[in-house]
Design a protein around this motif. Sequence first.
Motif, PDB file in Angstrom:
ATOM      1  N   LYS A  53       0.838  -1.205   0.000  1.00  0.00           N
ATOM      2  CA  LYS A  53       0.000   0.000   0.000  1.00  0.00           C
ATOM      3  C   LYS A  53       0.865   1.245   0.000  1.00  0.00           C
ATOM      4  O   LYS A  53       0.577   2.228  -0.708  1.00  0.00           O
ATOM      5  N   ARG A  54       1.925   1.235   0.810  1.00  0.00           N
ATOM      6  CA  ARG A  54       2.803   2.395   0.886  1.00  0.00           C
ATOM      7  C   ARG A  54       3.526   2.637  -0.444  1.00  0.00           C
ATOM      8  O   ARG A  54       3.683   3.776  -0.866  1.00  0.00           O
ATOM      9  N   THR A  55       3.921   1.541  -1.072  1.00  0.00           N
ATOM     10  CA  THR A  55       4.606   1.654  -2.356  1.00  0.00           C
ATOM     11  C   THR A  55       3.701   2.214  -3.429  1.00  0.00           C
ATOM     12  O   THR A  55       4.094   3.097  -4.216  1.00  0.00           O
ATOM     13  N   VAL A  56       2.450   1.743  -3.438  1.00  0.00           N
ATOM     14  CA  VAL A  56       1.471   2.202  -4.437  1.00  0.00           C
ATOM     15  C   VAL A  56       1.149   3.680  -4.203  1.00  0.00           C
ATOM     16  O   VAL A  56       1.060   4.471  -5.153  1.00  0.00           O
ATOM     17  N   THR A  57       1.013   4.078  -2.940  1.00  0.00           N
ATOM     18  CA  THR A  57       0.689   5.470  -2.594  1.00  0.00           C
ATOM     19  C   THR A  57       1.801   6.403  -3.041  1.00  0.00           C
ATOM     20  O   THR A  57       1.557   7.516  -3.540  1.00  0.00           O
ATOM     21  N   ASN A  58       3.049   5.948  -2.837  1.00  0.00           N
ATOM     22  CA  ASN A  58       4.199   6.804  -3.208  1.00  0.00           C
ATOM     23  C   ASN A  58       4.429   6.825  -4.697  1.00  0.00           C
ATOM     24  O   ASN A  58       5.128   7.683  -5.214  1.00  0.00           O
TER      25      ASN A  58
END
Length: 276
Positions: free
Chosen positions: A271-276
């Motif tokens: 999720k963090r990777t997709v958000t960034n």
Amino acid sequence: MKISLKNVGYEYPTFENNKNGIQNISLEINSHKRIGIVGHTGSGKSTLLKLIKGLLKTQTGEINIDGKIEDIGYIFQYPEHQIFETTIFKDISYGLKKLKLNEKEILKRVEKVMELVGLNKDYLHRSTLNLSGGEKRRVALAGVLIMQPQLLLLDEATVGLDPEGKKQLFKILLAWQKEENRSFLFITHDMNDILEYAEEVIVMDKGKLLYHTSPSTLFEEYSDKLESLGLELPECISFLNKLNKNLKEPIKIQGIMKEENILKVIENRIKRTVTN
């Protein structure tokens, strides 16, 4: 019940399946613990449990038990090795004979332990000859638990059980342990059992103690060594290791390493990777 082993060794006669026993084992087993024991076939796992129970006589070193040997229960790999009476009631109650209890108290204890292992009263007078593998395991377990041990030793007791049967067995063991803060040691070839149920893990190799640590430390620091010993890692650990080899910032699991925790951490990273 605490147990201490200091430089313990045992060697089988050369004609007895060429087993090498164990060599120079020193470890401390504290009270109120769930401890898994793993290692390849012939690594000394069963020998270690039999020495603790007194089924084998220590040849070298010493074993000190903070309690009575009678307070240690032993579950064999095959329940057929423990069931010998004609009915379930007779088999489970057999050990109570030496306690000189009246019939009412014996029945009360039998019914209580049967409830604990998931056998209803309809089983009381059933023959021991017509039981499924799972039912035999429950009867054998009940016959040991009725003696109210403080420490339980299980020698590959999950062999032959399907996933649901194994889950139910550990559910029984966890309920039994929690009742009076007891301990149990279990040998297994399934590393998923270690990840799911063990608080500590002992790794044996060629009769020697290789590691005695927490499951988290074992899988974080010694995964490569375990695989070199032919021990298959839990599926989620194997996946995490493969994933980390392709990440610039490897995923670290904080706290208790359980499958649900690992998957949650991976999900949050995605999720963090997709958000960034």
